[in-house]
Design a protein around this motif. Sequence first.
Motif, PDB file in Angstrom:
ATOM      1  N   GLU A  70      -4.099   3.323   3.558  1.00  0.00           N
ATOM      2  CA  GLU A  70      -4.486   2.566   2.488  1.00  0.00           C
ATOM      3  C   GLU A  70      -4.350   1.222   3.056  1.00  0.00           C
ATOM      4  OE1 GLU A  70      -2.312   2.941  -1.349  1.00  0.00           O
ATOM      5  OE2 GLU A  70      -3.484   1.015  -2.090  1.00  0.00           O
ATOM      6  N   ALA A  84       0.876  -1.218   0.050  1.00  0.00           N
ATOM      7  CA  ALA A  84       0.089   0.106   0.084  1.00  0.00           C
ATOM      8  C   ALA A  84       0.836   1.321   0.094  1.00  0.00           C
ATOM      9  CB  ALA A  84      -0.989   0.109   1.361  1.00  0.00           C
ATOM     10  N   LYS A  89      -7.553  -1.523   3.312  1.00  0.00           N
ATOM     11  CA  LYS A  89      -7.743  -2.948   2.588  1.00  0.00           C
ATOM     12  C   LYS A  89      -7.786  -4.134   3.508  1.00  0.00           C
ATOM     13  CE  LYS A  89      -4.492  -2.425  -1.531  1.00  0.00           C
ATOM     14  NZ  LYS A  89      -3.393  -3.172  -2.149  1.00  0.00           N
TER      15      LYS A  89
END
Lengths: 86, 86
Positions: free
Chosen positions: B55, B50, B59
């Motif tokens: 981020e 990421a 996920k």
Amino acid sequence: MRFRAEIDVMPLKEILDPQGKAVKLGLDNLGVKEVHDVRIGKHIQLEVEAADKAEAEQKVELACKKLLANLIMEFYEYKIFEAEMA
Amino acid sequence: MRFRAEIDVMPLKEILDPQGKAVKLGLDNLGVKEVHDVRIGKHIQLEVEAADKAEAEQKVELACKKLLANLIMEFYEYKIFEAEMA
């Protein structure tokens, strides 16, 4: 005194983890890309009465060795905390 | 960047955990007394690529919500670390 143990029992690195592979594929299908090295094991929480932290560790060691982990295929690690009094 | 996530998926507190009960009995039989509140869940380790930690968290959240945890019976918690470069 009461202690809380957080134990992880995971497949050894040398051993294939088909459940982890399946989850990796599932994540790919969901669109969660760029995930690697998925490994799946057990997480065990327990509380134990002991005179001190050393005794609590001894009990948790015994529980891991004799019951929770299969040492041929798995390893374990744990953390022990003083439990908050309820 | 590569991040490592350590995820625990555990049965909700309100829900009986028969596997935990069985382990408690097993420990009693092994002579490991004064153990309480044994609960058993899953531990998942994975690595994710990421741009940044936010981020990576996104996920991992998605993976937990959509695949790893059954939110009717389980809750999840996770920690995310920067993975060491191999």
